[in-house]
Design a protein around this motif. Structure first.
Motif, mmCIF file in Angstrom:
data_model
loop_
_atom_site.group_PDB
_atom_site.id
_atom_site.type_symbol
_atom_site.label_atom_id
_atom_site.label_comp_id
_atom_site.label_asym_id
_atom_site.label_seq_id
_atom_site.Cartn_x
_atom_site.Cartn_y
_atom_site.Cartn_z
ATOM 1 N N MET A 55 45.963 74.155 129.168
ATOM 2 C CA MET A 55 45.088 73.146 128.567
ATOM 3 C C MET A 55 44.488 73.785 127.331
ATOM 4 N N PRO A 56 44.468 73.060 126.230
ATOM 5 C CA PRO A 56 43.869 73.634 125.025
ATOM 6 C C PRO A 56 42.472 74.106 125.380
ATOM 7 N N PRO A 57 42.235 75.386 125.248
ATOM 8 C CA PRO A 57 40.959 75.954 125.658
ATOM 9 C C PRO A 57 39.796 75.193 125.052
ATOM 10 N N ARG A 58 39.059 74.550 125.908
ATOM 11 C CA ARG A 58 37.927 73.773 125.423
ATOM 12 C C ARG A 58 36.946 74.702 124.737
ATOM 13 N N GLN A 59 36.764 74.475 123.485
ATOM 14 C CA GLN A 59 35.856 75.355 122.777
ATOM 15 C C GLN A 59 34.421 74.993 123.113
ATOM 16 N N SER A 60 33.643 76.004 123.250
ATOM 17 C CA SER A 60 32.247 75.737 123.585
ATOM 18 C C SER A 60 31.541 75.238 122.339
ATOM 19 N N SER A 61 30.447 74.544 122.585
ATOM 20 C CA SER A 61 29.712 73.968 121.457
ATOM 21 C C SER A 61 28.827 74.999 120.796
ATOM 22 N N ARG A 62 28.582 74.791 119.529
ATOM 23 C CA ARG A 62 27.678 75.689 118.816
ATOM 24 C C ARG A 62 26.243 75.222 119.000
ATOM 25 N N TYR A 63 26.103 74.115 119.713
ATOM 26 C CA TYR A 63 24.767 73.575 119.921
ATOM 27 C C TYR A 63 24.245 73.821 121.332
ATOM 28 N N LYS A 64 22.988 74.069 121.376
ATOM 29 C CA LYS A 64 22.332 74.306 122.659
ATOM 30 C C LYS A 64 22.286 73.021 123.466
ATOM 31 N N GLU A 93 29.669 66.095 118.633
ATOM 32 C CA GLU A 93 28.818 67.217 118.972
ATOM 33 C C GLU A 93 27.376 67.027 118.516
ATOM 34 N N GLU A 94 27.232 66.531 117.319
ATOM 35 C CA GLU A 94 25.894 66.382 116.751
ATOM 36 C C GLU A 94 25.057 65.374 117.534
ATOM 37 N N ALA A 95 25.686 64.302 117.933
ATOM 38 C CA ALA A 95 24.957 63.284 118.686
ATOM 39 C C ALA A 95 24.462 63.879 120.000
ATOM 40 N N ALA A 96 25.326 64.676 120.612
ATOM 41 C CA ALA A 96 24.948 65.307 121.872
ATOM 42 C C ALA A 96 23.802 66.288 121.634
ATOM 43 N N ALA A 97 23.894 67.004 120.529
ATOM 44 C CA ALA A 97 22.849 67.977 120.202
ATOM 45 C C ALA A 97 21.518 67.270 119.986
ATOM 46 N N ARG A 98 21.608 66.147 119.343
ATOM 47 C CA ARG A 98 20.406 65.351 119.069
ATOM 48 C C ARG A 98 19.784 64.904 120.403
ATOM 49 N N ARG A 106 10.706 66.205 124.862
ATOM 50 C CA ARG A 106 9.960 65.483 125.893
ATOM 51 C C ARG A 106 9.634 66.377 127.100
ATOM 52 N N PHE A 107 10.594 67.217 127.470
ATOM 53 C CA PHE A 107 10.417 68.044 128.668
ATOM 54 C C PHE A 107 9.549 69.271 128.408
ATOM 55 N N ARG A 108 9.694 69.820 127.215
ATOM 56 C CA ARG A 108 9.021 71.105 126.963
ATOM 57 C C ARG A 108 7.999 71.095 125.839
ATOM 58 N N GLY A 109 7.874 69.943 125.227
ATOM 59 C CA GLY A 109 6.834 69.852 124.210
ATOM 60 C C GLY A 109 7.204 70.318 122.824
ATOM 61 N N ARG A 110 6.226 70.272 121.995
ATOM 62 C CA ARG A 110 6.378 70.562 120.567
ATOM 63 C C ARG A 110 7.140 71.852 120.273
ATOM 64 N N GLU A 111 6.829 72.870 121.010
ATOM 65 C CA GLU A 111 7.392 74.179 120.717
ATOM 66 C C GLU A 111 8.781 74.421 121.284
ATOM 67 N N ALA A 112 9.352 73.389 121.848
ATOM 68 C CA ALA A 112 10.665 73.544 122.452
ATOM 69 C C ALA A 112 11.689 74.024 121.434
ATOM 70 N N VAL A 113 12.593 74.840 121.923
ATOM 71 C CA VAL A 113 13.679 75.308 121.061
ATOM 72 C C VAL A 113 14.712 74.195 120.972
ATOM 73 N N THR A 114 15.006 73.778 119.764
ATOM 74 C CA THR A 114 15.974 72.695 119.598
ATOM 75 C C THR A 114 17.077 73.114 118.654
ATOM 76 N N ASN A 115 17.970 72.207 118.425
ATOM 77 C CA ASN A 115 19.085 72.507 117.533
ATOM 78 C C ASN A 115 18.749 72.290 116.073
ATOM 79 N N ARG A 116 17.788 71.431 115.848
ATOM 80 C CA ARG A 116 17.404 71.157 114.469
ATOM 81 C C ARG A 116 16.432 72.207 113.986
#
Length: 313
Positions: A55-64, A93-98, A106-116
């Motif tokens: 199976m074409p090795p599913r590449q992992s996402s660059r997004y958290k 990918e971007e939509a998922a990252a968003r 929502r879960f971790r508040g303002r200081e949450a680590v995000t992709n943006r």
DNA sequence: ATTTGTGTTGAG
DNA sequence: TCAACACAAATG
């Protein structure tokens, strides 16, 4: 209609069942689902056939928080208390990252680590929108891909349909009104520090006052009604005041000494208009004149107080 | 027939 | 906490 139920996977799942738990307001139900891991030779080793098909090795996402799906699409997930919360699948990918970012906020508040970029991934309005909804609701929106719509609609509500929802307001300051604030002087003294910090123009102490006009400001009240007051600076008393229009507000709201007026600002993207609300000190205590009026009505059976009685609230 | 997203594991 | 991987449950 407020409660959604989402399926979570039990981390130390010995049980083979899928646990479904209710995400209430803030808390994900804790499931202490522990038991001994299944031991014993469960199955044989029938797992070779698959290896042969590359199976074409599913590449992992660059997004958290983003994980590849077998069909080339992307899934989003976030973890909460050892349990995974599935946020849905997305075409790119971007939509998922968003989606992950929204959930993280929502879960971790303002200081949450995000992709943006840390800078601006969320406006004040969006943060307010998020907090105003349960985690389950947000997750549901993400999974149904309706988050953006709901967010926009939510922010509209503040600019359009009158009553600005509580979550779209940002409290500026409050003041307990003095006897003179609600007396015959037709003016409210705005605490200097608050005025200079929160109200629009750095009202020039000589310029605007010299002309004697100040500025007209609009304030929306709790019912969505808009009040217009003249805001100016009085050199004589070295104070900022709300004058024209104030007495009518006092009368209509039935403001009495000791009551509190709260000033806040709409947090919606565009027009950050001002809001004013009053908190009566004693909710059910009738106004001084109201008792007399009530007696009159009772005694004579004539609604002579009907015209004079100011509307409540 | 496909797609979703859960079960599960192991690394950090 | 987090993502990789496999595959059963869910959907069309």
């Amino acid at each position: 209609m407020e409660q959604e139920s989402l399926a979570f996977s039990s981390h130390s799942g010995a049980s083979t069942s899928t646990a479904t738990v209710d995400l209430e307001q803030e808390d994900l139900a804790a499931m202490e689902n522990d038991s001994s891991p299944e031991l014993g030779g469960d199955d044989d080793g029938v797992q070779r056939a698959a290896e042969l098909l590359p199976m074409p090795p599913r590449q992992s996402s660059r997004y958290k928080g983003v994980v590849p799906q077998p069909n080339g699409r992307w899934g989003a997930q976030i973890y909460e208390r050892h349990a995974r919360v599935w946020l849905g699948t997305f075409a790119d990918e971007e939509a998922a990252a968003r989606a992950y970012d929204v959930a993280a906020l929502r879960f971790r508040g303002r200081e949450a680590v995000t992709n943006r970029a840390v800078a601006e991934g969320a406006s004040t309005g969006e943060l307010a929108f998020l907090v105003a909804h349960s985690k389950a609701e947000i997750v549901d929106m993400l999974r149904k891909h309706t988050y953006d719509d709901e967010l926009q609609q939510g922010l509209r509500r503040g600019a359009r349909a009158q009553p600005t929802p509580p979550w779209a307001r940002e409290l500026l300051f409050e003041k307990a009104v003095t006897p003179s604030d609600v007396g015959k002087l037709n003016r409210l003294v705005v605490p200097k520090q608050q005025a200079e910090k929160h109200f629009p123009f750095p009202l020039r102490r000589s310029t605007d006052e010299a002309t004697g006009k100040g500025v007209l400001l609009n304030f929306e009240d709790g019912d969505g009604k808009v009040w217009r007051f003249r805001y100016s600076y009085w050199n004589s008393s070295q104070s900022y005041v709300l004058t024209k229009g104030w007495s009518r507000f006092v009368r209509e709201k039935g403001l009495r000494p000791g009551d509190t007026v709260a000033f806040s600002r709409s947090v919606c993207g565009t027009d950050k208009h001002l809001l004013i609300d009053c908190k009566k000190m004693h909710r059910n205590m009738p106004e001084p004149g109201a008792i007399a009026a009530a007696r009159v009505v009772k005694l004579f059976g004539v609604d002579i107080a009907g015209e004079k009685r100011p509307p409540q609230r």
